[in-house]
Design an enzyme around this catalytic site. Structure first.
Site, PDB file in Angstrom:
ATOM      1  N   LYS A 275       2.299   4.220  -7.525  1.00  0.00           N
ATOM      2  CA  LYS A 275       1.675   2.910  -7.440  1.00  0.00           C
ATOM      3  C   LYS A 275       0.817   2.779  -6.196  1.00  0.00           C
ATOM      4  CE  LYS A 275       5.297   0.297  -9.842  1.00  0.00           C
ATOM      5  NZ  LYS A 275       6.215  -0.835  -9.748  1.00  0.00           N
ATOM      6  N   ARG A 276       1.312   3.320  -5.126  1.00  0.00           N
ATOM      7  CA  ARG A 276       0.630   3.134  -3.842  1.00  0.00           C
ATOM      8  C   ARG A 276      -0.703   3.864  -3.748  1.00  0.00           C
ATOM      9  NH1 ARG A 276       5.307   4.079  -3.262  1.00  0.00           N
ATOM     10  NH2 ARG A 276       6.772   2.406  -2.860  1.00  0.00           N
TER      11      ARG A 276
END
Length: 516
Positions: A275-276
């Site tokens: 996600k990051r």
RNA sequence: GGCCCGUUCGUCUAAGGGCUAGGACACCACCCUUUCACGGUGGUGAUACGGGUUCGAAUCCCGUACGGGCUACCA
């Protein structure tokens, strides 16, 4: 391709009920959306129920807004739950934090039946155990049958001691007591038979010290109580399947267990899609913009990037599944009709942003102008272009949609229809520019003032005049385009003139002649 | 380390023992078009490796290598 599930459908006697069970900890990423999609397609194909259950048993990871975001995403995607926190249903509550008491009751039942036990070990004691037992060959020691009898739990303490600790309010968890030499197996709809030796499975915590269940207990209890018939989740859950099998066996009977399918992972360019790393990849990972309430940081989503949900889902569906034909463009209706879990690939798939964009381009091309209208209109208006004539915009959309891969492409591709180009790419013409050409345009702009106004007539007059003046029409078209558009792009130039109208066309010719 | 899952063009994939290993994205060339695209035609490019089984293996079996996941009082 391994295909395993012929018999599963034969035995599919109960009503199909599937659930998507997200944890509201942030934005919904690609993999999550595909999991919803497969759930949704399966439910709709078999006229079953699609349920969304919020798995919020970890209060320390609660993120405000995340739950709302999930439902907004589902709405954007057109996948409306039959039952959920927001949609109601007969099997609620659909938020696990509101079902707390039920889990505890089952955890206690397991203890009473000897399938689970109280454990009083503090975090420090657990840490110490892991440090003490850690070796090169066993870097992460588990709380399992090897050491459970050396820890502080109701297996090692006397009944009196245990009761005293409980009545003193000592913090405890309930752990499953995994049997030692049992062979467990189940048939995964995608992978076929998967086997486990329980000796390698640890005594997972079922009920945490705060009274909340862990995922393992909650998923089994809820899937049973909500009468889930098929359980689809990411491949990362495969290793904990034996715990769930055991719980089904102890609590509700193996024969009532849902059919499982563990979906292959979606990978990023360098392996696991995280996600990051969204920004780092150069493409979105979330369905829609997600703003972290703590940091205020926004991660761009596919929606805002300019994807049509139809295209986004179409691509996601094909990432791990195909219908065996060479068809690639599928509407939601097509997908519902053609989807089958047995044709889901078992290997992970790397996300290819170029191909995702291709799908979007295809969908833009095949969408009707009127379908595109509201979205393009909004986009233009946020870019300071006011639309007064929808019919005109629709016509323009038809002229330019072949040239638009993402929705925002409509802005540069259409703004010159509404505004005189701010900059003119004069350099593209100057080298070949001369007095004769200038005279041509002066004459042309006079001539068209009294002409019928349509692309065909304009083009004929253009060519006739050019021949008259002994200039190749082709050498004049690019300058004409630059005058009207400002650059070397856009639909056929006479169609642009037609849309622009007489006054504006003449005005732009005159304006440009002053610069050249 | 242990456990589990996986491995066909760069990427997504087709091929359920018999093939010139097919398609799509991307890339390249040409055609169409005196813009940019669309479209069309063609091209480069893959069965991880080693053993079996078989008349015949991408396909079935075993091993190796590589990749991924899990190994929390997170999901």
């Amino acid at each position: 391709m391994k295909r395993v599930s012929r018999f599963i459908f034969a035995s599919m006697s109960r009503k199909v009920r599937v659930r998507f069970a997200p944890s509201p900890t942030g934005g919904l990423h690609l993999g999550g959306v595909r999991t919803v999609l497969y759930n949704y397609l399966f439910a709709k194909k078999y006229k079953g129920d699609f349920i969304v259950r919020i798995e919020d048993t970890d209060q320390s990871r609660y993120v405000p807004g995340a739950e709302e975001y999930i439902f907004d995403t589902l709405k954007w995607c057109g996948m409306i739950p039959d039952e959920s926190v927001q949609h109601g249903g007969d099997f609620g509550p659909y938020r696990q934090s509101e079902r707390k008491e039920r889990y505890k009751q089952f955890a206690l039942q397991l203890v009473n039946d000897g399938y689970a036990y109280y454990a009083f070990d503090t975090p420090e004691e657990l840490e110490k155990m892991r440090q003490d037992l850690k070796t090169e060959h066993n870097p992460t020691p588990q709380y399992d049958h090897h050491i459970r009898m050396k820890m502080r739990n109701s297996l090692t303490l006397s009944s009196d001691e245990t009761h005293k600790l409980l009545s003193d309010g000592e913090r405890f968890v309930i752990r499953i007591k995994v049997p030692e030499n049992d062979q467990l197996s189940f048939t995964d709809m995608i992978r076929g038979e998967v086997k486990f030796d329980t000796s390698t499975v640890d005594d997972k915590v079922l009920l945490k010290a705060d009274g909340m269940p862990t995922y393992h207990l909650a998923v089994v209890v809820d899937d049973h109580q909500m009468q889930i018939s098929h359980s689809f989740r990411g491949e990362e859950w495969l290793p904990s399947a034996p715990v769930h099998i055991l719980l089904w066996k102890y609590l509700f009977g193996l024969e009532n267990m849902p059919q499982w399918a563990h979906l292959p992972l979606i990978l990023g360019p360098n392996g696991k899609l995280s996600k990051r790393d969204g920004a780092k990849y150069g493409f979105p990972v979330f369905a829609m913009n997600w703003t972290d309430p703590k940091t205020g940081e926004t991660t761009e989503g596919f929606k805002e990037k300019g994807f049509l949900p139809e295209a986004f889902l179409n691509y996601l569906a094909l990432l791990g599944w195909n219908d065996g034909s060479e068809q690639e463009i599928f509407s939601m209706e097509d997908l519902i009709e053609r989807f089958s879990m047995e044709r889901v690939h078992s290997a992970g798939a790397k996300f290819d942003y170029e191909k995702a964009k291709w799908f979007n381009h295809e969908w833009i091309k095949k969408s009707s102008n009127s379908f595109l209208l509201p979205q393009v209109k909004t986009l233009l208006e946020t870019n300071g272009i006011t639309i007064v004539d929808d019919t005109l915009l629709e016509k323009i959309i038809g002229l330019i949609k072949d040239r638009c891969t993402l929705l925002p492409d409509f802005v540069p591709q259409s703004s010159f229809f509404f505004q005189t180009p701010a900059t003119i790419d004069a350099d593209a013409i100057r080298p070949k520019w001369n007095e004769d050409k200038k005279k041509f345009f002066v004459a042309y702009s006079e001539k068209i003032l009294n002409s019928e106004w349509n692309a065909v007539t304009l083009e004929n007059m253009f060519k006739e005049l050019a021949t008259e003046k002994n200039i190749k029409p082709g050498e004049l078209q690019l300058p004409f385009r630059i005058m009207l558009v400002g650059g070397k792009f856009g639909p056929p130039v006479f169609q642009i003139a037609e849309v622009l109208g007489k006054d504006e066309t003449v005005k732009r010719i005159d304006g440009a002649l002053k610069i050249f």
